[in-house]
Scaffold this motif. Sequence first.
Motif, PDB file in Angstrom:
ATOM      1  N   LEU A   1     -17.343   7.381   7.377  1.00  0.00           N
ATOM      2  CA  LEU A   1     -18.434   6.389   7.416  1.00  0.00           C
ATOM      3  C   LEU A   1     -18.096   5.194   6.525  1.00  0.00           C
ATOM      4  CD1 LEU A   1     -21.625   8.657   7.291  1.00  0.00           C
ATOM      5  CD2 LEU A   1     -20.726   7.402   9.253  1.00  0.00           C
ATOM      6  N   ALA A   2     -17.572   5.498   5.334  1.00  0.00           N
ATOM      7  CA  ALA A   2     -17.229   4.415   4.401  1.00  0.00           C
ATOM      8  C   ALA A   2     -16.112   3.544   4.978  1.00  0.00           C
ATOM      9  CB  ALA A   2     -16.797   4.991   3.055  1.00  0.00           C
ATOM     10  N   MET A   3     -15.181   4.167   5.693  1.00  0.00           N
ATOM     11  CA  MET A   3     -14.105   3.391   6.322  1.00  0.00           C
ATOM     12  C   MET A   3     -14.658   2.474   7.419  1.00  0.00           C
ATOM     13  SD  MET A   3     -11.121   4.303   4.994  1.00  0.00           S
ATOM     14  CE  MET A   3      -9.858   4.062   6.211  1.00  0.00           C
ATOM     15  N   LEU A   4     -15.623   3.010   8.185  1.00  0.00           N
ATOM     16  CA  LEU A   4     -16.188   2.220   9.287  1.00  0.00           C
ATOM     17  C   LEU A   4     -16.974   1.014   8.779  1.00  0.00           C
ATOM     18  CD1 LEU A   4     -17.320   5.051  11.743  1.00  0.00           C
ATOM     19  CD2 LEU A   4     -15.287   3.612  11.871  1.00  0.00           C
ATOM     20  N   VAL A   5     -17.532   1.148   7.580  1.00  0.00           N
ATOM     21  CA  VAL A   5     -18.256   0.014   6.998  1.00  0.00           C
ATOM     22  C   VAL A   5     -17.312  -1.188   6.850  1.00  0.00           C
ATOM     23  CG1 VAL A   5     -19.452  -0.807   4.920  1.00  0.00           C
ATOM     24  CG2 VAL A   5     -19.957   1.461   5.811  1.00  0.00           C
ATOM     25  N   GLY A   6     -16.028  -0.898   6.708  1.00  0.00           N
ATOM     26  CA  GLY A   6     -15.057  -1.989   6.532  1.00  0.00           C
ATOM     27  C   GLY A   6     -14.793  -2.801   7.785  1.00  0.00           C
ATOM     28  N   VAL A   7     -15.102  -2.248   8.950  1.00  0.00           N
ATOM     29  CA  VAL A   7     -14.745  -2.938  10.203  1.00  0.00           C
ATOM     30  C   VAL A   7     -15.381  -4.330  10.296  1.00  0.00           C
ATOM     31  CG1 VAL A   7     -14.852  -2.830  12.729  1.00  0.00           C
ATOM     32  CG2 VAL A   7     -14.201  -0.805  11.413  1.00  0.00           C
ATOM     33  N   PRO A   8     -16.677  -4.483  10.006  1.00  0.00           N
ATOM     34  CA  PRO A   8     -17.233  -5.852  10.036  1.00  0.00           C
ATOM     35  C   PRO A   8     -16.548  -6.786   9.041  1.00  0.00           C
ATOM     36  CG  PRO A   8     -19.008  -4.236  10.027  1.00  0.00           C
ATOM     37  CD  PRO A   8     -17.736  -3.478   9.770  1.00  0.00           C
ATOM     38  N   VAL A   9     -16.085  -6.239   7.924  1.00  0.00           N
ATOM     39  CA  VAL A   9     -15.370  -7.082   6.952  1.00  0.00           C
ATOM     40  C   VAL A   9     -14.075  -7.596   7.578  1.00  0.00           C
ATOM     41  CG1 VAL A   9     -14.275  -7.151   4.672  1.00  0.00           C
ATOM     42  CG2 VAL A   9     -16.349  -5.794   5.016  1.00  0.00           C
ATOM     43  N   PHE A  10     -13.392  -6.728   8.303  1.00  0.00           N
ATOM     44  CA  PHE A  10     -12.156  -7.123   8.990  1.00  0.00           C
ATOM     45  C   PHE A  10     -12.451  -8.216  10.024  1.00  0.00           C
ATOM     46  CE2 PHE A  10      -9.155  -6.517  12.531  1.00  0.00           C
ATOM     47  CZ  PHE A  10      -7.960  -6.719  11.862  1.00  0.00           C
ATOM     48  N   ILE A  11     -13.525  -7.997  10.804  1.00  0.00           N
ATOM     49  CA  ILE A  11     -13.893  -8.998  11.825  1.00  0.00           C
ATOM     50  C   ILE A  11     -14.179 -10.338  11.159  1.00  0.00           C
ATOM     51  CG2 ILE A  11     -15.622  -9.623  13.565  1.00  0.00           C
ATOM     52  CD1 ILE A  11     -16.039  -6.586  14.012  1.00  0.00           C
ATOM     53  N   TRP A  12     -14.951 -10.291  10.092  1.00  0.00           N
ATOM     54  CA  TRP A  12     -15.353 -11.505   9.385  1.00  0.00           C
ATOM     55  C   TRP A  12     -14.128 -12.225   8.822  1.00  0.00           C
ATOM     56  CZ3 TRP A  12     -15.544 -13.299   4.226  1.00  0.00           C
ATOM     57  CH2 TRP A  12     -16.406 -14.380   4.015  1.00  0.00           C
TER      58      TRP A  12
ATOM     59  N   VAL B   1     -23.840  -5.371   6.358  1.00  0.00           N
ATOM     60  CA  VAL B   1     -24.864  -4.936   5.397  1.00  0.00           C
ATOM     61  C   VAL B   1     -25.598  -3.707   5.933  1.00  0.00           C
ATOM     62  CG1 VAL B   1     -27.021  -5.610   4.280  1.00  0.00           C
ATOM     63  CG2 VAL B   1     -25.129  -7.233   4.408  1.00  0.00           C
ATOM     64  N   LEU B   2     -25.901  -3.750   7.232  1.00  0.00           N
ATOM     65  CA  LEU B   2     -26.618  -2.623   7.855  1.00  0.00           C
ATOM     66  C   LEU B   2     -25.807  -1.325   7.724  1.00  0.00           C
ATOM     67  CD1 LEU B   2     -29.097  -1.784   9.588  1.00  0.00           C
ATOM     68  CD2 LEU B   2     -27.675  -2.199  11.592  1.00  0.00           C
ATOM     69  N   LEU B   3     -24.501  -1.409   7.993  1.00  0.00           N
ATOM     70  CA  LEU B   3     -23.651  -0.219   7.896  1.00  0.00           C
ATOM     71  C   LEU B   3     -23.573   0.282   6.458  1.00  0.00           C
ATOM     72  CD1 LEU B   3     -20.615  -0.912  10.284  1.00  0.00           C
ATOM     73  CD2 LEU B   3     -22.715   0.324  10.743  1.00  0.00           C
ATOM     74  N   ALA B   4     -23.447  -0.657   5.504  1.00  0.00           N
ATOM     75  CA  ALA B   4     -23.348  -0.248   4.095  1.00  0.00           C
ATOM     76  C   ALA B   4     -24.634   0.441   3.638  1.00  0.00           C
ATOM     77  CB  ALA B   4     -23.052  -1.461   3.214  1.00  0.00           C
TER      78      ALA B   4
ATOM     79  N   ALA C   1     -27.818   5.468   2.695  1.00  0.00           N
ATOM     80  CA  ALA C   1     -28.957   6.307   3.105  1.00  0.00           C
ATOM     81  C   ALA C   1     -28.481   7.682   3.568  1.00  0.00           C
ATOM     82  CB  ALA C   1     -29.725   5.608   4.228  1.00  0.00           C
ATOM     83  N   PHE C   2     -27.387   7.726   4.339  1.00  0.00           N
ATOM     84  CA  PHE C   2     -26.838   9.012   4.789  1.00  0.00           C
ATOM     85  C   PHE C   2     -26.424   9.866   3.589  1.00  0.00           C
ATOM     86  CE2 PHE C   2     -25.316   6.848   8.934  1.00  0.00           C
ATOM     87  CZ  PHE C   2     -26.561   7.058   9.499  1.00  0.00           C
TER      88      PHE C   2
ATOM     89  N   ALA D   1     -29.449  11.209   1.841  1.00  0.00           N
ATOM     90  CA  ALA D   1     -30.047  12.283   2.646  1.00  0.00           C
ATOM     91  C   ALA D   1     -29.216  13.563   2.537  1.00  0.00           C
ATOM     92  CB  ALA D   1     -30.143  11.840   4.103  1.00  0.00           C
ATOM     93  N   THR D   2     -27.897  13.410   2.549  1.00  0.00           N
ATOM     94  CA  THR D   2     -27.013  14.574   2.424  1.00  0.00           C
ATOM     95  C   THR D   2     -27.191  15.243   1.070  1.00  0.00           C
ATOM     96  OG1 THR D   2     -25.411  13.442   3.821  1.00  0.00           O
ATOM     97  CG2 THR D   2     -24.608  15.326   2.589  1.00  0.00           C
ATOM     98  N   ALA D   3     -27.297  14.430   0.027  1.00  0.00           N
ATOM     99  CA  ALA D   3     -27.457  14.978  -1.319  1.00  0.00           C
ATOM    100  C   ALA D   3     -28.767  15.747  -1.433  1.00  0.00           C
ATOM    101  CB  ALA D   3     -27.409  13.851  -2.345  1.00  0.00           C
ATOM    102  N   ARG D   4     -29.839  15.182  -0.850  1.00  0.00           N
ATOM    103  CA  ARG D   4     -31.152  15.846  -0.928  1.00  0.00           C
ATOM    104  C   ARG D   4     -31.139  17.150  -0.142  1.00  0.00           C
ATOM    105  NH1 ARG D   4     -35.342  10.854  -0.716  1.00  0.00           N
ATOM    106  NH2 ARG D   4     -34.939  10.139  -2.818  1.00  0.00           N
ATOM    107  N   ARG D   5     -30.444  17.131   1.007  1.00  0.00           N
ATOM    108  CA  ARG D   5     -30.413  18.323   1.858  1.00  0.00           C
ATOM    109  C   ARG D   5     -29.673  19.465   1.159  1.00  0.00           C
ATOM    110  NH1 ARG D   5     -26.789  17.358   6.643  1.00  0.00           N
ATOM    111  NH2 ARG D   5     -25.285  18.162   5.166  1.00  0.00           N
TER     112      ARG D   5
END
Lengths: 474, 88
Positions: A440-451, B56-59, B64-65, B68-72
């Motif tokens: 998930l953390a890696m995927l967050v980087g994709v918009p940064v790459f696009i930008w 920003v939405l992904l970050a 949030a995930f 949620a994982t920590a709470r679970r």
Amino acid sequence: MGRPHTVPRHAKGRTRTGDPRPRADTDLGAAGKLGLPQSTALVVGNIVGTGIFLLPASLAAIGTISFPVMVGTTLGAIALALVFGKLGARIPTSGGPYAYARNAFGEFMGFWSAWSFWLTAWGGNAGIAVAWVGYVNHFLHWDSTAGKTAIGLVGVWIPVLINLTGVRNIGLFQTVTTVLKFVPLIFVAIVGLFFVRSENFGPFNATGGSAWSAVALALGLILFIYSGMESVTIVAERVKDPAKNVGRASVSGVLACGILYILATVAVFGTVPHGELARSTAPFADSLNNMFGGTWTGHAMAVCAIISGIGALNGWTMLVAEMPMAAARDGLFPAAFARLSRRGAPVTGILVGAVLTTLMLVFAYLSENTFNTILLFASFTTAIPYFFSAAAQLFWLVTGGRTVSRARMAKDLTVAVVALVFSFAIVYASGEQAVMLGILAMLVGVPVFIWAKARRGEYGSRDRQPALPAGPGG
Amino acid sequence: MALSRAERRTLDEIARRVAAEDPEYARRLSAFGGHEAGALGLPARRSLLPVVLVGVLLAVSFAAFAVATARRDGGEPARRAPHVLLRP
């Protein structure tokens, strides 16, 4: 070793965006670069942080089965260090794993290696800072949330100030702290061997489960102890004669740490009774107490851990900024990360990394469990630059299209495959949650790459014009 | 590397010629970038806004995930992965 690497004419002196390369006018001459001792100190100082001070106690809960696992892991780490040596000679440019992945597999894989390492570096710094606060509080006892946060901020921002003053001071601080941390630890490791008693070692498998589950547990701890071995590849342009010294520093740093880890673990296991060691919160101090008596050793080892932690934070703060700087010069990270101060410091990278580490640190004291969970991503992202570096070496070995010595080819291939498997094992050992959060953390980087690519003002990949950044000094 | 001024002029000229010769093709292309300043110029700032927003939405979603994982899982993850604090 495959095709000779040349710097394309268009890469010299200008960034991919066409701007003149940022120059460091005052600090990056030969005198402002890291020599072999300082480069090795960077590797050792970043590998040996605060974790080693608890490692023997953690391994005691698993048993002496940890010893062969540690030896095997050390061999894997040496193979990876050898690979870094070969890659560093082929591409002696900053960014290390970023540059290797980019040249072998294209811009996106290069970006993902850089992104992955960047996440690991500032996230891991928060982990070191939290452990460092614990050792400082051995003396200060500022146990309130505000007190611990204040100590943590000192631990994060002192290295920032040192880093802002340039590479010369970073190297000096790193060398001093590495010597101060390494000497006491190696003292325990060597002198302790003369006090070893066989009955202290405890059972081969202390977990109560199968041997395989004990090995898996040990791997989960031990595979990560060499994290930081890539340090000198990332700052290759800050190193004198990088084509030679990157490899030498990587291998000698890993070897020194391997000897230290193995001897120290055996010495502590042999000088502290097993039951006591498994419950210990200060195994090195307990070992010294059992050798020489007295209670001063707890204070001495806490001081050693404080020095060790601040040294590691200093070295990792440097890497937090250097990796995105290399990617930014190719237009694959926001351009601000490529700008250097007059002292040659990548100011934006240092400050952004420190702010993110600070936010994580504050979060750690607001919700420790959530902090530990979020930080799991770092154990996955650690392995990504390793994996693609080893893969790049394998790729170049089998796609060279030239006449090679069969014996040398077989040796190089063996080393590359061992390094690749070692990196793969780290991913497995990081665990399911770490892999999930890491991806998930890696995927967050994709918009940064696009930008970053869009801001560069071009369309599509630049693979047909592979570029190497010139040194920070131009 | 950014395009030179001469290259931009040439590209703009090509774009104008294509638009004159084949308006339908130009109309289809405009769906992808008709609001840009030039035919092949740098994207306008507003073009990049969705990229920033999705980043920003992904970050935020990642955080949030994780929460949620920590709470679970309660305190379990920290005990299962002590290597996190061993690194380095």
